[in-house]
Scaffold this motif. Structure first.
Motif, PDB file in Angstrom:
ATOM      1  N   GLN A 100       0.835  -1.212   0.000  1.00  0.00           N
ATOM      2  CA  GLN A 100       0.000   0.000   0.000  1.00  0.00           C
ATOM      3  C   GLN A 100       0.864   1.254   0.000  1.00  0.00           C
ATOM      4  N   GLY A 101       1.924   1.249   0.765  1.00  0.00           N
ATOM      5  CA  GLY A 101       2.828   2.394   0.799  1.00  0.00           C
ATOM      6  C   GLY A 101       3.450   2.671  -0.558  1.00  0.00           C
ATOM      7  N   ARG A 102       3.836   1.604  -1.276  1.00  0.00           N
ATOM      8  CA  ARG A 102       4.424   1.786  -2.611  1.00  0.00           C
ATOM      9  C   ARG A 102       3.375   2.259  -3.616  1.00  0.00           C
ATOM     10  N   GLN A 103       2.147   1.757  -3.500  1.00  0.00           N
ATOM     11  CA  GLN A 103       1.077   2.228  -4.393  1.00  0.00           C
ATOM     12  C   GLN A 103       0.840   3.725  -4.172  1.00  0.00           C
ATOM     13  N   ASN A 104       0.785   4.132  -2.919  1.00  0.00           N
ATOM     14  CA  ASN A 104       0.613   5.553  -2.598  1.00  0.00           C
ATOM     15  C   ASN A 104       1.804   6.371  -3.089  1.00  0.00           C
ATOM     16  N   ALA A 105       3.005   5.846  -2.890  1.00  0.00           N
ATOM     17  CA  ALA A 105       4.203   6.553  -3.323  1.00  0.00           C
ATOM     18  C   ALA A 105       4.229   6.712  -4.838  1.00  0.00           C
ATOM     19  N   PHE A 106       3.747   5.725  -5.571  1.00  0.00           N
ATOM     20  CA  PHE A 106       3.697   5.811  -7.028  1.00  0.00           C
ATOM     21  C   PHE A 106       2.748   6.933  -7.461  1.00  0.00           C
ATOM     22  N   CYS A 107       1.592   6.991  -6.829  1.00  0.00           N
ATOM     23  CA  CYS A 107       0.624   8.053  -7.131  1.00  0.00           C
ATOM     24  C   CYS A 107       1.230   9.427  -6.839  1.00  0.00           C
ATOM     25  N   LEU A 108       1.840   9.571  -5.675  1.00  0.00           N
ATOM     26  CA  LEU A 108       2.455  10.847  -5.298  1.00  0.00           C
ATOM     27  C   LEU A 108       3.657  11.187  -6.180  1.00  0.00           C
ATOM     28  N   ALA A 109       4.454  10.187  -6.538  1.00  0.00           N
ATOM     29  CA  ALA A 109       5.617  10.441  -7.383  1.00  0.00           C
ATOM     30  C   ALA A 109       5.182  10.960  -8.748  1.00  0.00           C
ATOM     31  N   CYS A 110       4.142  10.388  -9.320  1.00  0.00           N
ATOM     32  CA  CYS A 110       3.648  10.871 -10.616  1.00  0.00           C
ATOM     33  C   CYS A 110       3.198  12.323 -10.493  1.00  0.00           C
ATOM     34  N   SER A 111       2.462  12.629  -9.453  1.00  0.00           N
ATOM     35  CA  SER A 111       1.981  13.993  -9.234  1.00  0.00           C
ATOM     36  C   SER A 111       3.147  14.958  -9.011  1.00  0.00           C
ATOM     37  N   ASN A 112       4.100  14.550  -8.179  1.00  0.00           N
ATOM     38  CA  ASN A 112       5.257  15.404  -7.902  1.00  0.00           C
ATOM     39  C   ASN A 112       6.129  15.604  -9.137  1.00  0.00           C
ATOM     40  N   LEU A 113       6.270  14.567  -9.946  1.00  0.00           N
ATOM     41  CA  LEU A 113       7.046  14.705 -11.181  1.00  0.00           C
ATOM     42  C   LEU A 113       6.393  15.712 -12.123  1.00  0.00           C
ATOM     43  N   ARG A 114       5.082  15.642 -12.250  1.00  0.00           N
ATOM     44  CA  ARG A 114       4.373  16.598 -13.113  1.00  0.00           C
ATOM     45  C   ARG A 114       4.547  18.022 -12.592  1.00  0.00           C
ATOM     46  N   ASP A 115       4.434  18.191 -11.269  1.00  0.00           N
ATOM     47  CA  ASP A 115       4.598  19.506 -10.658  1.00  0.00           C
ATOM     48  C   ASP A 115       6.026  20.014 -10.865  1.00  0.00           C
ATOM     49  N   TRP A 116       6.997  19.145 -10.603  1.00  0.00           N
ATOM     50  CA  TRP A 116       8.400  19.509 -10.795  1.00  0.00           C
ATOM     51  C   TRP A 116       8.656  19.921 -12.243  1.00  0.00           C
ATOM     52  N   TYR A 117       8.145  19.146 -13.192  1.00  0.00           N
ATOM     53  CA  TYR A 117       8.357  19.420 -14.613  1.00  0.00           C
ATOM     54  C   TYR A 117       7.749  20.769 -15.012  1.00  0.00           C
ATOM     55  N   ARG A 118       6.560  21.022 -14.549  1.00  0.00           N
ATOM     56  CA  ARG A 118       5.889  22.302 -14.845  1.00  0.00           C
ATOM     57  C   ARG A 118       6.731  23.463 -14.286  1.00  0.00           C
ATOM     58  N   GLN A 119       7.212  23.321 -13.067  1.00  0.00           N
ATOM     59  CA  GLN A 119       8.030  24.371 -12.462  1.00  0.00           C
ATOM     60  C   GLN A 119       9.361  24.521 -13.199  1.00  0.00           C
TER      61      GLN A 119
END
Length: 175
Positions: A100-119
């Motif tokens: 469950q922790g890895r599933q959550n981390a995958f969701c957050l990593a995708c979101s954070n990567l998109r945010d990082w890329y936009r910035q």
């Protein structure tokens, strides 16, 4: 060092004292582990093959990716080798809380990567902080597994909005 959950509270003797009491004070035999991996999962387990070589991945000396692979969507580990198989079994790497922790981390990593890329695209200096937070996050094995995806797999594992962000991450931070 084993489950990558970032709850390291115990010092574990990689080669247990029951197996090698003379290695009690050898620095290269000490690793940081969560109490579950150390006290509930591994304990004195130290499986060896017929040749006497340990069948656990030593995270201080080996690249776990040679022996293990992470299925990002399911959050479960699979194995390439007998060492990988025994490491999953002994440390309980597919126990429900870690999956469950890895599933959550995958969701957050995708979101954070998109945010990082936009910035990054907008020249926002906060992009560096987002990248640092992502690199310091629990379950960093998820980010490493994402960067190791082949281009063919990237499109089937990561949503299309995250693909360019991941490609840019690879170009900046390597795979």
């Amino acid at each position: 060092m084993y489950c990558d959950d970032s709850r390291g509270t115990d010092i574990d003797h990689f080669q247990p004292l029951a197996v090698a009491p003379l290695r009690a004070f050898a620095w290269d035999n000490h690793v940081l582990a969560c109490s579950f991996c150390n006290s509930n999962a591994k304990r004195d387990a130290y499986p060896v093959g017929a040749d006497g070589v340990c069948l656990l991945v030593d995270p201080t000396a080996e690249d776990p990716a040679r022996h293990l692979f992470l299925m990002l969507r399911s959050g479960e580990y699979g194995h390439h080798t007998a060492k990988g198989e025994q490491t999953i079994r002994v440390f309980g790497l597919n126990r429900p809380d870690l999956v469950q922790g890895r599933q959550n981390a995958f969701c957050l990593a995708c979101s954070n990567l998109r945010d990082w890329y936009r910035q990054q695209q907008n020249g926002n200096p906060a992009a560096h902080q987002v990248a640092q937070a992502l690199r310091d996050s629990p379950f960093i094995d998820v980010v490493h597994a994402m960067t190791r995806l082949t281009p063919q797999l990237t499109n089937s594992v990561v949503d299309e909005e995250t693909v360019p962000a991941l490609e840019h991450w690879r170009s900046v931070y390597g795979s």
